[in-house]
Design a protein around this motif. Structure first.
Motif, PDB file in Angstrom:
ATOM      1  N   THR A 190      59.059  51.477  65.802  1.00 54.15           N
ATOM      2  CA  THR A 190      60.036  50.526  65.291  1.00 54.15           C
ATOM      3  C   THR A 190      59.292  49.202  65.264  1.00 54.15           C
ATOM      4  OG1 THR A 190      61.811  51.737  66.368  1.00 54.15           O
ATOM      5  CG2 THR A 190      62.314  49.501  65.622  1.00 54.15           C
ATOM      6  N   TYR A 191      59.423  48.453  64.176  1.00 52.40           N
ATOM      7  CA  TYR A 191      58.621  47.236  64.038  1.00 52.40           C
ATOM      8  C   TYR A 191      59.440  46.104  63.440  1.00 52.40           C
ATOM      9  CZ  TYR A 191      58.250  48.632  59.140  1.00 52.40           C
ATOM     10  OH  TYR A 191      58.541  48.982  57.851  1.00 52.40           O
ATOM     11  N   LEU A 192      58.931  44.893  63.661  1.00 53.21           N
ATOM     12  CA  LEU A 192      59.551  43.688  63.142  1.00 53.21           C
ATOM     13  C   LEU A 192      58.463  42.871  62.458  1.00 53.21           C
ATOM     14  CD1 LEU A 192      62.397  42.391  63.279  1.00 53.21           C
ATOM     15  CD2 LEU A 192      61.642  41.186  65.322  1.00 53.21           C
ATOM     16  N   LEU A 193      58.740  42.468  61.225  1.00 51.62           N
ATOM     17  CA  LEU A 193      57.817  41.646  60.453  1.00 51.62           C
ATOM     18  C   LEU A 193      58.393  40.248  60.300  1.00 51.62           C
ATOM     19  CD1 LEU A 193      57.147  44.079  57.456  1.00 51.62           C
ATOM     20  CD2 LEU A 193      55.782  43.837  59.544  1.00 51.62           C
ATOM     21  N   ARG A 194      57.520  39.265  60.292  1.00 53.77           N
ATOM     22  CA  ARG A 194      57.937  37.912  59.915  1.00 53.77           C
ATOM     23  C   ARG A 194      57.469  37.711  58.490  1.00 53.77           C
ATOM     24  NH1 ARG A 194      56.323  34.563  63.960  1.00 53.77           N
ATOM     25  NH2 ARG A 194      58.381  34.631  64.874  1.00 53.77           N
ATOM     26  N   CYS A 195      58.403  37.408  57.613  1.00 53.00           N
ATOM     27  CA  CYS A 195      58.097  37.220  56.201  1.00 53.00           C
ATOM     28  C   CYS A 195      57.639  35.783  55.956  1.00 53.00           C
ATOM     29  CB  CYS A 195      59.336  37.522  55.358  1.00 53.00           C
ATOM     30  SG  CYS A 195      59.945  39.214  55.562  1.00 53.00           S
ATOM     31  N   ALA A 196      57.032  35.560  54.800  1.00 48.56           N
ATOM     32  CA  ALA A 196      56.506  34.242  54.443  1.00 48.56           C
ATOM     33  C   ALA A 196      57.601  33.173  54.429  1.00 48.56           C
ATOM     34  CB  ALA A 196      55.813  34.303  53.084  1.00 48.56           C
ATOM     35  N   ASP A 197      58.849  33.561  54.167  1.00 48.24           N
ATOM     36  CA  ASP A 197      59.938  32.587  54.152  1.00 48.24           C
ATOM     37  C   ASP A 197      60.566  32.380  55.538  1.00 48.24           C
ATOM     38  OD1 ASP A 197      61.378  34.932  54.497  1.00 48.24           O
ATOM     39  OD2 ASP A 197      62.638  34.667  52.723  1.00 48.24           O
ATOM     40  N   GLY A 198      59.967  32.998  56.560  1.00 44.16           N
ATOM     41  CA  GLY A 198      60.437  32.818  57.930  1.00 44.16           C
ATOM     42  C   GLY A 198      61.486  33.810  58.386  1.00 44.16           C
ATOM     43  N   THR A 199      61.940  34.680  57.491  1.00 46.25           N
ATOM     44  CA  THR A 199      62.934  35.681  57.877  1.00 46.25           C
ATOM     45  C   THR A 199      62.238  36.868  58.545  1.00 46.25           C
ATOM     46  OG1 THR A 199      62.826  36.746  55.706  1.00 46.25           O
ATOM     47  CG2 THR A 199      64.517  35.039  56.018  1.00 46.25           C
ATOM     48  N   TYR A 200      63.054  37.727  59.170  1.00 43.27           N
ATOM     49  CA  TYR A 200      62.538  38.929  59.822  1.00 43.27           C
ATOM     50  C   TYR A 200      62.969  40.161  59.046  1.00 43.27           C
ATOM     51  CZ  TYR A 200      61.415  36.178  63.965  1.00 43.27           C
ATOM     52  OH  TYR A 200      60.884  35.256  64.834  1.00 43.27           O
ATOM     53  N   TYR A 201      62.105  41.169  59.084  1.00 41.26           N
ATOM     54  CA  TYR A 201      62.423  42.473  58.508  1.00 41.26           C
ATOM     55  C   TYR A 201      62.142  43.511  59.580  1.00 41.26           C
ATOM     56  CZ  TYR A 201      62.155  46.802  55.922  1.00 41.26           C
ATOM     57  OH  TYR A 201      62.365  48.092  55.506  1.00 41.26           O
ATOM     58  N   GLY A 213      61.980  47.685  60.559  1.00 38.90           N
ATOM     59  CA  GLY A 213      61.869  49.017  59.989  1.00 38.90           C
ATOM     60  C   GLY A 213      61.300  49.994  60.998  1.00 38.90           C
ATOM     61  N   TRP A 214      61.079  51.227  60.551  1.00 37.64           N
ATOM     62  CA  TRP A 214      60.423  52.223  61.394  1.00 37.64           C
ATOM     63  C   TRP A 214      59.429  52.988  60.533  1.00 37.64           C
ATOM     64  CZ3 TRP A 214      60.021  57.480  60.990  1.00 37.64           C
ATOM     65  CH2 TRP A 214      60.795  58.076  59.996  1.00 37.64           C
ATOM     66  N   THR A 215      58.428  53.559  61.174  1.00 43.89           N
ATOM     67  CA  THR A 215      57.403  54.318  60.473  1.00 43.89           C
ATOM     68  C   THR A 215      56.665  55.225  61.457  1.00 43.89           C
ATOM     69  OG1 THR A 215      55.457  54.145  59.027  1.00 43.89           O
ATOM     70  CG2 THR A 215      55.621  52.541  60.799  1.00 43.89           C
ATOM     71  N   ASN A 216      55.900  56.160  60.920  1.00 43.21           N
ATOM     72  CA  ASN A 216      55.023  56.956  61.773  1.00 43.21           C
ATOM     73  C   ASN A 216      53.552  56.573  61.542  1.00 43.21           C
ATOM     74  OD1 ASN A 216      54.496  58.128  59.326  1.00 43.21           O
ATOM     75  ND2 ASN A 216      55.342  60.127  59.864  1.00 43.21           N
ATOM     76  N   ASP A 217      53.316  55.564  60.707  1.00 44.56           N
ATOM     77  CA  ASP A 217      51.963  55.057  60.454  1.00 44.56           C
ATOM     78  C   ASP A 217      52.051  53.541  60.271  1.00 44.56           C
ATOM     79  OD1 ASP A 217      49.432  54.365  59.546  1.00 44.56           O
ATOM     80  OD2 ASP A 217      49.245  56.108  58.235  1.00 44.56           O
ATOM     81  N   LEU A 218      51.946  52.838  61.369  1.00 40.54           N
ATOM     82  CA  LEU A 218      52.177  51.395  61.372  1.00 40.54           C
ATOM     83  C   LEU A 218      51.194  50.637  60.487  1.00 40.54           C
ATOM     84  CD1 LEU A 218      54.091  49.350  62.627  1.00 40.54           C
ATOM     85  CD2 LEU A 218      52.563  49.227  64.598  1.00 40.54           C
ATOM     86  N   GLU A 219      49.926  50.949  60.573  1.00 36.66           N
ATOM     87  CA  GLU A 219      48.917  50.249  59.771  1.00 36.66           C
ATOM     88  C   GLU A 219      49.150  50.446  58.278  1.00 36.66           C
ATOM     89  OE1 GLU A 219      44.087  50.309  59.146  1.00 36.66           O
ATOM     90  OE2 GLU A 219      44.898  50.884  61.091  1.00 36.66           O
ATOM     91  N   HIS A 220      49.404  51.671  57.871  1.00 42.10           N
ATOM     92  CA  HIS A 220      49.660  51.971  56.455  1.00 42.10           C
ATOM     93  C   HIS A 220      50.924  51.275  55.960  1.00 42.10           C
ATOM     94  CE1 HIS A 220      51.187  54.426  53.057  1.00 42.10           C
ATOM     95  NE2 HIS A 220      49.921  54.346  52.693  1.00 42.10           N
ATOM     96  N   ARG A 221      51.951  51.270  56.792  1.00 39.44           N
ATOM     97  CA  ARG A 221      53.217  50.647  56.390  1.00 39.44           C
ATOM     98  C   ARG A 221      53.051  49.143  56.205  1.00 39.44           C
ATOM     99  NH1 ARG A 221      57.348  51.240  53.308  1.00 39.44           N
ATOM    100  NH2 ARG A 221      59.323  50.552  54.172  1.00 39.44           N
ATOM    101  N   HIS A 228      53.773  47.021  52.764  1.00 43.83           N
ATOM    102  CA  HIS A 228      54.616  45.829  52.644  1.00 43.83           C
ATOM    103  C   HIS A 228      53.846  44.689  51.976  1.00 43.83           C
ATOM    104  CE1 HIS A 228      58.317  46.959  54.659  1.00 43.83           C
ATOM    105  NE2 HIS A 228      57.640  47.456  55.672  1.00 43.83           N
ATOM    106  N   ASN A 229      52.618  44.468  52.405  1.00 41.65           N
ATOM    107  CA  ASN A 229      51.850  43.342  51.877  1.00 41.65           C
ATOM    108  C   ASN A 229      51.320  43.566  50.467  1.00 41.65           C
ATOM    109  OD1 ASN A 229      51.936  41.071  53.620  1.00 41.65           O
ATOM    110  ND2 ASN A 229      50.810  42.271  55.137  1.00 41.65           N
ATOM    111  N   SER A 230      51.285  44.803  50.024  1.00 43.37           N
ATOM    112  CA  SER A 230      50.852  45.077  48.654  1.00 43.37           C
ATOM    113  C   SER A 230      52.026  45.085  47.674  1.00 43.37           C
ATOM    114  CB  SER A 230      50.113  46.416  48.584  1.00 43.37           C
ATOM    115  OG  SER A 230      51.016  47.489  48.778  1.00 43.37           O
ATOM    116  N   GLY A 231      53.237  44.927  48.188  1.00 37.20           N
ATOM    117  CA  GLY A 231      54.421  44.927  47.331  1.00 37.20           C
ATOM    118  C   GLY A 231      55.016  46.295  47.122  1.00 37.20           C
ATOM    119  N   LYS A 232      54.508  47.293  47.837  1.00 31.75           N
ATOM    120  CA  LYS A 232      55.009  48.664  47.691  1.00 31.75           C
ATOM    121  C   LYS A 232      55.880  49.081  48.867  1.00 31.75           C
ATOM    122  CE  LYS A 232      51.082  49.923  44.894  1.00 31.75           C
ATOM    123  NZ  LYS A 232      49.807  50.583  44.829  1.00 31.75           N
TER     124      LYS A 232
END
Length: 93
Positions: free
Chosen positions: A4-15, A17-25, A29-33
């Motif tokens: 389970t992870y939390l991202l800080r977006c460029a606009d200061g908001t949080y996102y 999510g969950w994944t089984n491959d944190l680095e790939h995820r 996100h950063n590639s727009g996919k």
């Protein structure tokens, strides 16, 4: 392992999510996919995560984190940073 992870977006908001491959995820996100929410808020930075044995545990934790207030999420991130310095980034639920 599931995360389970939390991202800080460029606009200061949080996102959250969950994944089984944190680095790939994170790369997705950063590639727009990644999630639609993060596409227009790049770049994003990983600011918190927890490891879980099962997908169900990760998804349940995601739902709980999404219900937290912004202040509670900021406390989570702050304690993660402090704990990460003493535990070398190894975080588990």
């Amino acid at each position: 392992m599931n995360y389970t992870y939390l991202l800080r977006c460029a606009d200061g908001t949080y996102y959250c999510g969950w994944t089984n491959d944190l680095e790939h995820r994170l790369k997705s996100h950063n590639s727009g996919k990644g999630a639609r929410y993060t596409r227009s808020r790049r770049p994003v930075a990983l600011v918190w995560y927890e490891e879980h044995e099962t997908r169900g545990e990760a998804m349940s934790r995601e739902a709980a984190v999404k219900r937290l207030s912004r202040g509670e999420k900021e406390k989570l991130v702050s304690s993660f940073r402090e704990e990460g310095q003493s535990r070398e980034g190894k975080h588990t639920a």
